[in-house]
Design an enzyme around this catalytic site. Structure first.
Site, PDB file in Angstrom:
ATOM      1  N   CYS A   1       0.818  -1.219   0.000  1.00 41.27           N
ATOM      2  CA  CYS A   1       0.000   0.000   0.000  1.00 41.27           C
ATOM      3  C   CYS A   1       0.845   1.258   0.000  1.00 41.27           C
ATOM      4  O   CYS A   1       0.492   2.267  -0.624  1.00 41.27           O
ATOM      5  CB  CYS A   1      -0.929  -0.009   1.207  1.00 41.27           C
ATOM      6  SG  CYS A   1      -0.067  -0.067   2.797  1.00 41.27           S
TER       7      CYS A   1
ATOM      8  N   HIS B   1      -1.722   1.496   7.239  1.00 40.92           N
ATOM      9  CA  HIS B   1      -2.127   1.451   5.832  1.00 40.92           C
ATOM     10  C   HIS B   1      -1.828   2.781   5.159  1.00 40.92           C
ATOM     11  O   HIS B   1      -2.084   3.845   5.721  1.00 40.92           O
ATOM     12  CB  HIS B   1      -3.619   1.133   5.740  1.00 40.92           C
ATOM     13  CG  HIS B   1      -4.126   0.899   4.352  1.00 40.92           C
ATOM     14  ND1 HIS B   1      -3.462   0.109   3.423  1.00 40.92           N
ATOM     15  CD2 HIS B   1      -5.238   1.363   3.704  1.00 40.92           C
ATOM     16  CE1 HIS B   1      -4.147   0.087   2.291  1.00 40.92           C
ATOM     17  NE2 HIS B   1      -5.219   0.849   2.433  1.00 40.92           N
TER      18      HIS B   1
ATOM     19  N   ASN C   1      -8.089   4.640  -2.234  1.00 40.63           N
ATOM     20  CA  ASN C   1      -7.484   3.424  -1.718  1.00 40.63           C
ATOM     21  C   ASN C   1      -6.875   2.626  -2.872  1.00 40.63           C
ATOM     22  O   ASN C   1      -6.980   3.012  -4.041  1.00 40.63           O
ATOM     23  CB  ASN C   1      -8.540   2.608  -0.969  1.00 40.63           C
ATOM     24  CG  ASN C   1      -7.944   1.619  -0.001  1.00 40.63           C
ATOM     25  OD1 ASN C   1      -6.733   1.585   0.214  1.00 40.63           O
ATOM     26  ND2 ASN C   1      -8.777   0.798   0.601  1.00 40.63           N
TER      27      ASN C   1
END
Length: 368
Positions: free
Chosen positions: A159, A302, A329
């Site tokens: 990520c 994240h 995202n």
């Protein structure tokens, strides 16, 4: 058409859990929750029904009966967890997602990946204080052409690389007027930049990393290649395949923004999308709406991309509507609101204001 097929046809568009009293379900019983179906009255489905719909929608196939039964037990636990999340985060909608057959540890390992650590790389700056008097009430870089389509990191804890490339994609757009999708795989394969005070805390592909360390690597190496020239595989490459003649976006500098939401907003508007770390505890079950949980740890795990904000996105009971952040995202367009997440502003919810970075780009002399 049998009952499951009928429900599945609307499941793709609308699948979420609404509040059920805790007395309705005992841990030893099959979970029964309500599903809103196409604007009609909620339909009651058992956990077996939900699991069948889940498998069809996401193409889930398990290698053995034992694996199937185990995943079903995990799925039921995640239904209960989604129900708890709905109570703790009523301004959002929580329910079944593509991650509903994963344990928490599996989810963290495969789909998160920000390493702990706040030490700044040697080339990082502290962002200067910007004026905030004339900020727009609402702002979204998607409306200005600075955001590439939603990508998917797959089952890889990369990520951090998507957050970093997203910020540089936006900065490169501001510098050149061109929106170019940049290579996360280059960072996964080639970036092994380490924390300046923790030599064993290094960017490590699918095993995690930090956005600021990725900016440091990009500054040192000269830049990033296009996505199409160094495509994403979702796996750690054995060798770095960087071709410096194909670098198309370069970092001139990067800065860390203070934990001040007005300054974060000002930097967002002036400098483009921002690399942000967050705690993703509620994101595994998120369907849509503005997430504003009553309780959420600020332990960051994240990496995401802050692309905008809104002035009035949700209204808690008896209160006026509240502002929110818009986040891109890296779990594909089937997750959340077409791949995006909204989280409330105002209280550093889930640590969203704690690690925010801005990057500036220069035009690469070797760009093709």
């Amino acid at each position: 058409m049998d009952r499951l097929k009928l429900y599945f046809s609307v499941f793709v568009l609308s699948f979420f859990i609404v509040s059920v009293s805790s007395s309705d379900v005992n841990d030893g019983d099959d979970l029964v929750i309500r599903q809103v179906v196409g604007g009609a009255e909620p339909q009651v489905l058992t956990s077996e029904d939900h699991f069948s719909l889940f498998k069809r929608k996401f193409g889930k196939v398990y290698a053995s009966n034992e694996e199937h039964d185990y995943r079903f037990s995990v799925f039921k636990a995640n239904l209960r967890r989604a129900r708890r999340h709905q109570k703790l985060d009523p301004s959002a909608t929580h329910g079944v997602t593509q991650f509903s057959d994963l344990t928490r540890s599996e989810f963290r390992k495969k789909h998160l990946g920000v390493r702990s650590g706040f030490k700044l790389p040697k080339d990082a700056n502290k962002a200067p204080i910007l004026p905030t008097e004339n900020l727009p009430e609402d702002f979204d870089w998607r409306d200005h052409g600075a955001v590439t389509p939603v990508k998917n990191q797959g089952s890889c804890g990369s990520c951090w690389s998507f957050s970093a490339t997203g910020a540089l994609e936006g900065a490169n757009f501001l510098a050149t007027g061109k929106l170019v999708s940049l290579s996360e795989q280059q960072l996964v394969d080639c970036d092994h930049e380490c924390d300046p005070e923790e030599a064993d805390s290094c960017d490590s592909g699918c095993n995690g990393g930090l956005m600021n360390s990725a900016f440091e690597y990009t500054l040192k190496t000269g830049g990033l290649m296009k996505e199409e020239d160094y495509p994403y595989t979702g796996k750690d490459g054995k060798t770095c395949k960087l071709d410096k003649s194909k670098i198309v976006a370069s970092v001139s500098n990067f800065s860390v923004i203070s934990i001040d939401e007005e300054q974060i907003a000002a930097n967002l508007v002036k400098n483009g999308p921002l690399a942000v770390a967050i705690n993703a505890g509620y994101m595994q079950t998120y369907i849509g709406g503005v997430s504003c949980p009553y309780i959420c740890t600020r332990r960051l795990n994240h990496g995401v991309l802050l692309v905008g904000y809104g002035a009035a996105g949700y209204a808690p009971a008896r209160f006026k509507e509240k502002p929110y952040w818009i986040i891109k995202n890296s779990w594909g367009e089937t997750w959340g609101e077409n791949g995006f997440y909204k989280i409330c502003k105002g209280r550093n919810i889930c640590g969203v204001d704690s690690m925010v970075s801005t990057v500036a780009a220069t035009v690469s002399t070797t760009a093709h």
